[in-house]
Motif scaffolding. Structure first.
Motif, short mmCIF file in Angstrom:
data_model
loop_
_atom_site.label_atom_id
_atom_site.label_comp_id
_atom_site.label_asym_id
_atom_site.label_seq_id
_atom_site.Cartn_x
_atom_site.Cartn_y
_atom_site.Cartn_z
N GLY A 12 -2.35 4.30 -4.67
CA GLY A 12 -2.11 2.88 -4.86
C GLY A 12 -3.22 2.04 -4.27
N SER A 13 -3.39 0.85 -4.83
CA SER A 13 -4.39 -0.08 -4.31
C SER A 13 -3.79 -0.89 -3.16
N ASP A 14 -4.53 -1.04 -2.08
CA ASP A 14 -4.13 -1.89 -0.95
C ASP A 14 -5.13 -3.03 -0.87
N ALA A 19 -5.70 0.80 3.76
CA ALA A 19 -5.03 2.06 3.37
C ALA A 19 -5.27 2.24 1.87
N GLY A 20 -4.53 3.18 1.28
CA GLY A 20 -4.58 3.35 -0.17
C GLY A 20 -5.95 3.72 -0.69
N THR A 43 -0.58 -2.89 -4.93
CA THR A 43 0.18 -3.63 -3.92
C THR A 43 -0.60 -4.89 -3.55
N GLN A 45 -0.98 -6.99 -0.30
CA GLN A 45 -0.63 -6.88 1.12
C GLN A 45 -1.77 -7.33 2.02
N MET A 81 0.09 7.08 -2.69
CA MET A 81 1.25 6.31 -3.17
C MET A 81 1.42 6.50 -4.68
N VAL A 106 3.21 9.98 0.34
CA VAL A 106 3.37 8.63 0.89
C VAL A 106 4.74 8.06 0.51
N VAL A 108 6.54 5.33 2.90
CA VAL A 108 6.64 3.95 3.41
C VAL A 108 5.30 3.53 4.00
N THR A 110 2.89 1.41 6.82
CA THR A 110 2.97 1.18 8.27
C THR A 110 3.78 -0.08 8.55
N LEU A 115 7.17 2.66 -0.57
CA LEU A 115 6.10 2.86 -1.55
C LEU A 115 6.45 3.95 -2.57
N HIS A 207 -2.81 1.51 10.53
CA HIS A 207 -2.77 1.38 9.08
C HIS A 207 -3.84 2.27 8.44
N GLY A 208 -3.42 3.08 7.50
CA GLY A 208 -4.39 3.88 6.75
C GLY A 208 -4.70 5.24 7.34
O1 PXL Z 1 -0.56 4.47 4.44
C1 PXL Z 1 0.24 4.61 3.35
C2 PXL Z 1 -0.18 3.76 2.21
C3 PXL Z 1 -0.62 4.35 1.07
N1 PXL Z 1 -0.98 3.66 -0.04
C4 PXL Z 1 -0.95 2.32 -0.04
C5 PXL Z 1 -0.53 1.66 1.08
C6 PXL Z 1 -0.15 2.38 2.24
C7 PXL Z 1 0.28 1.67 3.43
O2 PXL Z 1 0.35 0.47 3.51
O3 PXL Z 1 -0.51 0.33 1.07
C8 PXL Z 1 -1.35 1.59 -1.26
#
Ligand code: PXL
Length: 269
Positions: A12-14, A19-20, A43, A45, A81, A106, A108, A110, A115, A207-208
């Protein structure tokens, strides 16, 4: 010598890039491979909360993998994710069976956002774990997936065995959140169990950290290491990224995959 080694993150994109996919790419780059990304979820965030989550059409996951496979000799895939059962199924069928795979289950963030939904958990167990050359659950993920309450070293080791029974060739149950033997990871494969440890660091909720660890393992596998050696090298890399982690948002720390480059300029801890 290779011209270049390639690793792919399916994750997933953060938007905060701690993270992600974003930290996966930074980690792969820092570990010396050409990181590539298959976007599996989106996401919105920052350091404090996940404010929106959006899916990606399952067939688009296949399209991204197919585009990469047509051109690059990919040395390792890594999943993060995957959001729901459809995405898990799409990733499982798109990732080629002969390529090494690191499965970071993955569940949840942090900041405690979910997720992966409940059906997604079942799909990770039935579709991803049997494909995993190594799975990298943290303590909570190991507990949720295995159904084993982890209260001490023995139950942590029983949870590791559950992952092998579920089809993973190897597992690293990470001890970063443990109240006992903190920071010590349990590695298990068919040769038996090894405790993986490095310096004990004063943070546990960075985080991450899970994304960074799994991506470092995938990078070292892409560079030609066996799974166990990749885990040992990744543990060293992750310890450095924690030592040089930084408070990117008030009260929230994130990993620093570029710690080796940054140690000249920035302070530790
Ligand atoms: O750390 C787990 C994780 C994985 N993938 C994405 C995330 C996170 C935690 O916030 O946002 C996209």
């Amino acid at each position: 010598m290779k011209d270049m080694a390639f690793a792919v993150s399916v994750a997933g994109s953060d938007s905060s890039a701690g993270a992600g996919l974003q930290v996966d790419l930074k980690t792969m780059t820092a570990c010396g491979v050409w990181g590539m990304s298959v976007v599996a979820a989106l996401t919105a965030q920052n350091g404090h909360s996940v404010t929106a989550v959006e899916g990606v059409p399952p067939e688009f996951i296949g399209a991204q993998v197919d585009a990469l496979e047509a051109e690059f000799a990919i040395g390792c895939y890594k999943t993060g994710m995957l959001m729901n059962a459809e995405t898990v199924a799409a990733a499982a069928s798109a990732i080629p069976k002969q390529t090494p795979l690191v499965v970071d289950p993955v569940m949840v963030s942090t900041s405690r956002a979910r997720l992966l939904d409940e059906e997604g958990e079942e799909a990770v167990i039935s579709l991803m774990l049997p494909r995993a050359d190594v799975a990298t659950p943290n303590l909570l993920e190991a507990e949720y997936l295995s159904g084993i309450e982890i209260t001490d070293a023995k139950s942590m080791e029983r949870a590791a065995e559950w992952f092998l029974d579920s089809g993973a060739k190897a597992v690293v149950v990470k001890g970063g959140h443990a109240q006992f033997r903190r920071g010590v990871d349990v590695f298990l494969d068919t040769n038996g169990m090894t405790l993986v440890e490095d310096e004990v660091l004063p943070y546990s909720d960075i985080h991450g950290s899970g994304c960074c660890y799994a991506s470092a393992i995938a990078s070292y596998i892409a560079l030609g290491c066996g799974v166990f050696d990749a885990v040992l090298l990744a543990k060293k890399f992750v310890s450095g990224a924690i030592r040089y982690s930084w408070e990117y948002s008030p009260g929230r720390r994130t990993m620093n995959p570029f710690w080796q480059m940054h140690q000249t300029y920035y302070k530790k801890y």
